[in-house]
Design an enzyme around this catalytic site. Structure first.
Site, PDB file in Angstrom:
ATOM      1  N   HIS A   1       0.830  -1.205   0.000  1.00  0.00           N
ATOM      2  CA  HIS A   1       0.000   0.000   0.000  1.00  0.00           C
ATOM      3  C   HIS A   1       0.866   1.256   0.000  1.00  0.00           C
ATOM      4  CE1 HIS A   1      -3.311  -2.581   2.130  1.00  0.00           C
ATOM      5  NE2 HIS A   1      -3.072  -2.962   0.886  1.00  0.00           N
TER       6      HIS A   1
ATOM      7  N   HIS B   1      -9.202  -1.865  -5.062  1.00  0.00           N
ATOM      8  CA  HIS B   1      -8.082  -2.215  -4.179  1.00  0.00           C
ATOM      9  C   HIS B   1      -7.125  -3.182  -4.864  1.00  0.00           C
ATOM     10  CE1 HIS B   1      -5.889  -2.460  -0.446  1.00  0.00           C
ATOM     11  NE2 HIS B   1      -5.747  -3.753  -0.706  1.00  0.00           N
TER      12      HIS B   1
ATOM     13  N   ASP C   1      -3.169  -2.648  -5.219  1.00  0.00           N
ATOM     14  CA  ASP C   1      -2.137  -3.640  -4.910  1.00  0.00           C
ATOM     15  C   ASP C   1      -1.188  -3.855  -6.094  1.00  0.00           C
ATOM     16  OD1 ASP C   1      -2.859  -4.164  -2.294  1.00  0.00           O
ATOM     17  OD2 ASP C   1      -4.025  -5.957  -2.766  1.00  0.00           O
TER      18      ASP C   1
ATOM     19  N   HIS D   1      -0.608 -10.940  -4.821  1.00  0.00           N
ATOM     20  CA  HIS D   1       0.787 -10.562  -4.608  1.00  0.00           C
ATOM     21  C   HIS D   1       1.753 -11.592  -5.180  1.00  0.00           C
ATOM     22  CE1 HIS D   1      -0.792  -7.381  -2.212  1.00  0.00           C
ATOM     23  NE2 HIS D   1      -1.300  -8.206  -1.310  1.00  0.00           N
TER      24      HIS D   1
END
Length: 313
Positions: free
Chosen positions: A85, A246, A250, A273
């Site tokens: 973030h 969001h 990311d 991720h």
């Protein structure tokens, strides 16, 4: 020619680590041109570690864990978690060089979005440095697939992102969103369209995550929580499609681990991720797929007559 930037002055904040649950003090400090983004564990220095032992570059090849967040580490065992973030905010604000001092193992989660970090950068102010800014131009497509997930980088004249997600819960369902960023500028689109989108999770997974040592600092104050088909948070969502926004946030942060803004198009289908980091590893393994450059288009990527650069579906 665009120049590298850092902060005009140090600025600090205090918060809780999402997964560690520890209270962490963090300072964003100016850094010389060419430094990049680096994390420094001041608690380890206080215990006798050298700066080299306590410092970790925010780079794709320093990523050591991607379970629910991006964790970087060095050869001496120092680690910093949940960096994505903050990295996203630094990319959106056009910060090239920064030292991030922390007295704990994780970046504070704040409200679960990148907006508090954008606020810190704005309060500190940006300082333009003499060195030209570098960026990474994508020359041919690089793709990583795993089951129903895929991520790809492909040539494009600007830095753009498109993400698709699909969950069985009626609280999310299928969502698709897009974002186009300037190449290193303090980007108004990032702040308006994705910076405030919070991380999210499912209530039935909380016990499992905590048994794995994760989400110890999670709460309704720093995450959107979904229970079945219901949003648990009293205030509801900040955007009707906050979830995909969001995921874009990311991706912006994870891809900034390349070490510079990327000129190219990112397309993610159910990204995460791990997939984002695998994509960067695949990119740098293919030396013909990218080129480092130090110049940017003379014309700005937008002007007052241009249409908005982000279209969140």
């Amino acid at each position: 020619m665009s120049r590298q930037t850092t902060l005009k002055a140090p600025i600090n904040c205090t918060g809780t680590g999402l997964h560690s649950g520890q209270r962490v003090n963090m300072t964003l400090a100016p850094a010389p041109a060419g430094t990049g983004i680096v994390f420094r564990r001041t608690d380890l220095v206080a215990k006798g570690a050298t700066d080299e032992q306590a410092t970790i570059p925010a780079r794709w090849d320093q990523v050591v864990d991607t379970r629910l967040c991006t964790v970087v580490g060095n050869a001496y065992g120092a680690q910093v978690g949940t960096v994505e973030h903050l990295m996203s905010a630094l990319r959106g604000c056009g910060i090239d060089n920064l030292r991030v001092d922390l007295d704990g193992p994780e970046v504070p989660i704040m409200d679960g979005s990148a907006a508090p970090f954008v606020f810190l950068v704005e309060c500190a102010g940006r300082a333009v440095q003499t060195a030209p800014r570098r960026h990474l131009r994508i020359l041919r497509e690089v793709r990583v697939e795993a089951g129903d997930k895929s991520v790809a980088l492909m040539p494009a004249p600007v830095s753009s992102f498109r993400v698709e997600i699909d969950f069985s819960t009626a609280a999310i369902r299928r969502q698709e969103g897009a974002l186009r960023l300037g190449i290193g500028e303090d980007d108004r689109t990032f702040k308006a369209e994705v910076a405030r989108a919070r991380t999210f999770g499912f209530l039935h997974e909380v016990d499992m995550m905590r048994k794995a040592g994760l989400a110890r600092g999670g709460s309704l104050e720093n995450a959107v929580v979904i229970d079945g088909d219901r949003i648990v948070n009293e205030g509801g969502l900040r955007f009707g499609d906050e979830f995909v926004r969001h995921k874009i946030l990311d991706a912006v942060g994870d891809l900034y681990m390349a070490g510079a803004p990327i000129i190219g198009h990112f397309h993610g289908v159910r990204p995460g991720h791990e997939m984002n980091n695998r994509l960067l590893r695949a990119l740098f393994a293919d030396v013909g797929a990218f080129r480092w450059e130090e110049t940017v288009p003379a014309r700005p990527l937008w002007d007052d007559e241009d249409e908005p650069l982000a279209a969140i579906a």
